[in-house]
Design a protein around this motif. Structure first.
Motif, PDB file in Angstrom:
ATOM      1  N   CYS A   3       5.740   7.544   1.038  1.00 31.11           N
ATOM      2  CA  CYS A   3       7.117   6.911  -0.076  1.00 31.11           C
ATOM      3  C   CYS A   3       6.644   8.065  -1.821  1.00 31.11           C
ATOM      4  CB  CYS A   3       6.878   5.323   0.228  1.00 31.11           C
ATOM      5  SG  CYS A   3       7.558   4.745  -1.886  1.00 31.11           S
ATOM      6  N   CYS A   6       4.850   5.654  -4.092  1.00 27.90           N
ATOM      7  CA  CYS A   6       3.871   4.503  -4.190  1.00 27.90           C
ATOM      8  C   CYS A   6       3.106   5.343  -3.154  1.00 27.90           C
ATOM      9  CB  CYS A   6       4.282   3.079  -4.151  1.00 27.90           C
ATOM     10  SG  CYS A   6       4.958   2.644  -2.047  1.00 27.90           S
ATOM     11  N   CYS A  17      10.455   1.786   1.565  1.00 28.99           N
ATOM     12  CA  CYS A  17       9.218   1.547   1.625  1.00 28.99           C
ATOM     13  C   CYS A  17       8.789  -0.052   2.198  1.00 28.99           C
ATOM     14  CB  CYS A  17       8.968   2.266   0.582  1.00 28.99           C
ATOM     15  SG  CYS A  17       6.820   2.185   0.004  1.00 28.99           S
ATOM     16  N   CYS A  20       5.901  -1.156  -1.119  1.00 26.74           N
ATOM     17  CA  CYS A  20       7.256  -1.153  -2.539  1.00 26.74           C
ATOM     18  C   CYS A  20       8.961  -1.532  -2.396  1.00 26.74           C
ATOM     19  CB  CYS A  20       6.665  -0.191  -3.746  1.00 26.74           C
ATOM     20  SG  CYS A  20       7.192   1.689  -3.136  1.00 26.74           S
TER      21      CYS A  20
HETATM   22 ZN   LIG Z   1       6.776   2.676  -1.913  1.00 23.29          ZN
END
Ligand SMILES: [Zn+2]
Length: 118
Positions: A3, A6, A17, A20
């Protein structure tokens, strides 16, 4: 894939993701190259028909046969063959045209000599 938001590792096919929920930037595969524009091959059919009508029918028909094959071969992707047939169509058109011209001149000469005999 990781990702970008994050850093969470997600399965490659993931759209979001798992950590997140951000929409993952899918590594888009390179867009396929635009299909190669089909080259235009002049099929010389017009000349073949004209020379058949005006000049020498047997050779003109050969020209028409070649000219008619151009589009077929082009549709089949045989550009090389199409160009070759187009070239043959042109050659036979000229042969037909030339013979028609010669025959025409012979008739003309014959006619003139007839006139001279009088
Ligand atoms: Zn993420």
């Amino acid at each position: 894939m990781y990702c970008q938001n994050c850093g969470q590792s997600n399965p490659p096919e993931a759209v979001q993701c798992s950590a997140c929920g951000v929409t993952l930037a899918i590594a888009a595969p390179a867009p396929p190259p635009p299909p190669a524009a089909r080259p235009h091959v002049e099929n010389n059919l017009v000349w073949a028909i004209l020379s058949t009508i005006c000049c020498c029918v047997p050779f003109g028909i050969v020209a028409i046969v070649y000219a008619a094959r151009v589009n077929t071969k082009l549709a089949a992707g045989d550009v090389q063959g199409a160009m070759s047939d187009a070239n043959n169509a042109k050659i036979w058109s000229w042969v037909s045209f030339g013979l028609g011209l010669v025959v025409g001149l012979l008739y003309l000469a014959a006619g003139l000599s007839d006139v001279n005999n009088y």
